[in-house]
Design a protein around this motif. Sequence first.
Motif, short mmCIF file in Angstrom:
data_model
loop_
_atom_site.label_atom_id
_atom_site.label_comp_id
_atom_site.label_asym_id
_atom_site.label_seq_id
_atom_site.Cartn_x
_atom_site.Cartn_y
_atom_site.Cartn_z
N PRO A 40 0.98 -1.27 0.10
CA PRO A 40 0.08 -0.11 0.14
C PRO A 40 0.80 1.21 -0.09
CG PRO A 40 -0.28 -1.39 1.97
CD PRO A 40 0.61 -1.87 1.13
N CYS A 41 0.42 2.20 -0.89
CA CYS A 41 1.16 3.41 -0.68
C CYS A 41 1.42 4.21 0.62
CB CYS A 41 0.27 4.36 -1.48
SG CYS A 41 1.29 6.03 -1.93
N LYS A 42 0.52 3.97 1.41
CA LYS A 42 0.79 4.64 2.98
C LYS A 42 1.76 4.02 3.59
CE LYS A 42 -2.63 1.89 5.32
NZ LYS A 42 -4.14 2.24 6.30
N LYS A 43 2.24 2.68 3.44
CA LYS A 43 3.33 1.91 4.08
C LYS A 43 4.62 2.69 3.60
CE LYS A 43 5.12 -2.42 5.29
NZ LYS A 43 4.85 -3.99 5.16
N LEU A 44 4.58 3.00 2.06
CA LEU A 44 5.97 3.64 1.50
C LEU A 44 5.79 4.91 2.33
CD1 LEU A 44 5.40 3.00 -2.14
CD2 LEU A 44 7.26 2.17 -0.53
N VAL A 45 4.88 5.81 2.46
CA VAL A 45 4.83 6.93 3.21
C VAL A 45 5.69 6.83 4.72
CG1 VAL A 45 3.78 8.97 4.02
CG2 VAL A 45 3.23 8.10 1.65
N ALA A 46 5.28 5.84 5.30
CA ALA A 46 5.84 5.57 6.65
C ALA A 46 7.17 5.11 6.58
CB ALA A 46 4.90 4.54 7.42
N GLY A 74 -10.43 0.69 -2.83
CA GLY A 74 -11.33 2.07 -2.26
C GLY A 74 -10.42 3.10 -2.35
N GLN A 75 -9.84 3.87 -1.47
CA GLN A 75 -9.07 4.99 -1.46
C GLN A 75 -7.88 4.78 -1.38
OE1 GLN A 75 -10.47 7.92 1.41
NE2 GLN A 75 -12.42 8.22 0.27
N MET A 76 -7.33 3.51 -1.10
CA MET A 76 -6.10 3.01 -1.16
C MET A 76 -5.37 2.69 -2.25
SD MET A 76 -4.31 0.47 1.72
CE MET A 76 -5.94 -0.28 1.91
N ALA A 77 -4.20 3.23 -2.53
CA ALA A 77 -3.37 2.83 -3.87
C ALA A 77 -2.43 1.64 -3.47
CB ALA A 77 -2.69 4.11 -4.40
N ILE A 78 -2.53 0.52 -4.20
CA ILE A 78 -1.66 -0.54 -4.11
C ILE A 78 -0.80 -0.69 -5.12
CG2 ILE A 78 -2.05 -2.87 -3.81
CD1 ILE A 78 -3.31 -1.82 -1.51
#
Length: 106
Positions: A40-46, A74-78
């Motif tokens: 998930p994109c949010k994991k890269l941000v972290a 959903g709203q998450m980019a994979i």
Amino acid sequence: MDGSGCIHLSDEQMQKIAKAIADPQRFAILDCIAATDEIPCKKLVAEFSITQATISHHLKELVCADLIHSRRDGQMAILSCRRDVCGAYIHALSERLVSPGADQPR
């Protein structure tokens, strides 16, 4: 793809890939994505100590070079690595720069 099922990369595509992976931060992001099937994109941000906007810019460049695939859940980019394109790039570099006769002047 050519008749053998391998992807043929144009000179323009080769240049896009070279430019995309020349940036050390971008290469690190690609390496992180390639270490998994999907991330998930949010994991890269972290994972990286850069802003979300900078991550987004790097991801856009990697998508433009066809090195990664992005899909929505959903709203998450994979994100996932385009291993076929990475392999085709490595193969093309090898053919052009390492194959017999490559050290011959043109």
